[in-house]
Design a protein around this motif. Structure first.
Motif, short mmCIF file in Angstrom:
data_model
loop_
_atom_site.label_atom_id
_atom_site.label_comp_id
_atom_site.label_asym_id
_atom_site.label_seq_id
_atom_site.Cartn_x
_atom_site.Cartn_y
_atom_site.Cartn_z
N ASP A 179 0.84 -1.20 0.00
CA ASP A 179 0.00 0.00 0.00
C ASP A 179 0.88 1.25 0.00
O ASP A 179 1.94 1.27 0.62
N SER A 180 0.40 2.29 -0.65
CA SER A 180 1.08 3.57 -0.63
C SER A 180 0.43 4.42 0.46
O SER A 180 -0.79 4.45 0.59
N HIS A 181 1.26 5.09 1.22
CA HIS A 181 0.74 5.99 2.25
C HIS A 181 1.02 7.45 1.88
O HIS A 181 0.89 8.34 2.71
N ALA A 212 -1.96 9.90 2.54
CA ALA A 212 -2.07 10.29 3.95
C ALA A 212 -0.98 11.27 4.35
O ALA A 212 -1.24 12.26 5.05
N ARG A 213 0.24 11.00 3.92
CA ARG A 213 1.35 11.89 4.26
C ARG A 213 1.13 13.28 3.65
O ARG A 213 1.44 14.29 4.26
N THR A 214 0.59 13.31 2.45
CA THR A 214 0.30 14.59 1.80
C THR A 214 -0.76 15.34 2.59
O THR A 214 -0.61 16.54 2.85
N LEU A 215 -1.83 14.65 2.98
CA LEU A 215 -2.90 15.30 3.75
C LEU A 215 -2.38 15.79 5.10
O LEU A 215 -2.74 16.88 5.54
N GLU A 216 -1.53 14.99 5.74
CA GLU A 216 -0.95 15.43 7.02
C GLU A 216 -0.24 16.77 6.85
O GLU A 216 -0.41 17.68 7.66
N ARG A 217 0.54 16.87 5.80
CA ARG A 217 1.29 18.11 5.59
C ARG A 217 0.38 19.27 5.18
O ARG A 217 0.58 20.40 5.62
N ARG A 273 3.67 5.06 11.94
CA ARG A 273 2.24 4.78 11.93
C ARG A 273 1.72 4.86 10.50
O ARG A 273 2.09 5.74 9.74
N GLN A 274 0.86 3.94 10.13
CA GLN A 274 0.25 3.96 8.80
C GLN A 274 -1.17 4.50 8.94
O GLN A 274 -2.07 3.78 9.34
N PRO A 275 -1.37 5.77 8.66
CA PRO A 275 -2.65 6.44 8.89
C PRO A 275 -3.71 6.07 7.84
O PRO A 275 -3.97 6.82 6.91
N ARG A 276 -4.33 4.91 8.02
CA ARG A 276 -5.30 4.41 7.05
C ARG A 276 -6.49 5.36 6.85
O ARG A 276 -6.92 5.60 5.73
N ALA A 277 -7.01 5.92 7.94
CA ALA A 277 -8.16 6.82 7.82
C ALA A 277 -7.81 8.06 7.00
O ALA A 277 -8.59 8.49 6.15
N ALA A 315 -9.36 9.20 3.45
CA ALA A 315 -9.94 10.54 3.35
C ALA A 315 -9.35 11.30 2.17
O ALA A 315 -10.08 11.93 1.39
N MET A 316 -8.04 11.24 2.02
CA MET A 316 -7.38 11.95 0.92
C MET A 316 -7.74 11.30 -0.42
O MET A 316 -8.05 11.98 -1.40
#
Length: 175
Positions: A35-37, A40-45, A55-59, A63-64
């Motif tokens: 899986d690519s994360h 999620a990393r883009t949305l976090e930033r 942590r692998q932020p699945r939610a 969402a993104m």
């Protein structure tokens, strides 16, 4: 037209994202690709959230992934509303989808330009974005077709083909 483009686009974008996701999961089973994360990393930033690399932020990933798909679906629906329909329009839109990803991922420093990627990864990403673009396009086109031809199609119907000296289509009567 705009109100219909909003709801129809979100529906089409969500369907397109679901179809793309199913394709990604099938491809991952066959290829063993994890899986690519990156979403999620883009949305976090983008949201200024704290990053937790282990942590692998699945939610956030979902969402993104679905949020971006739904919002971009509005553009494809607007294309269909004005008469840009079919494979050519879906091809144009697929590139918009890929471009949107790259702008966000590169602006946040989460991604790198596709020209630096291994060719296999680039091909897989292009495939999945094209699946999204065509699935979203099929739904957008079907929903827009229920309302008849768009302005661009009405103009093209005046004289099929691109010809010099053909003016715009008459304005529709106001209600």
């Amino acid at each position: 037209m705009l109100r219909n483009a909003l709801w129809q686009g979100m529906v089409a974008g969500l369907v397109g994202t679901a179809v793309m996701t199913v394709g990604e999961k099938l491809e991952q089973r066959l290829s063993g690709r994890p899986d690519s994360h990156v979403p999620a990393r883009t949305l976090e930033r983008l949201m200024g959230l704290p990053e937790r690399p282990r942590r692998q932020p699945r939610a956030l990933n979902l969402a993104m992934h679905y949020g971006q798909g739904a919002l971009l679906g509005i553009l494809r629906s607007l294309m269909a509303q004005v008469g840009l329909r079919g494979a050519w329009a879906s091809t144009m839109f697929s590139m918009v989808r890929l471009t949107n990803d790259q702008i966000l991922e590169n602006a946040t420093g989460v991604g790198a330009p596709p020209t630096t990627w291994p060719r296999g990864e680039l091909a897989v990403d292009l495939l999945h974005k094209t699946v999204y673009g065509f699935a979203t396009g099929a739904v957008s086109d079907a929903l827009a077709a229920r309302e008849g031809m768009g302005p661009g199609q009405r103009h093209a119907a005046i004289r099929p083909g691109r010809h010099h000296g053909v003016g715009p289509a008459p304005r529709p009567a106001r209600v």
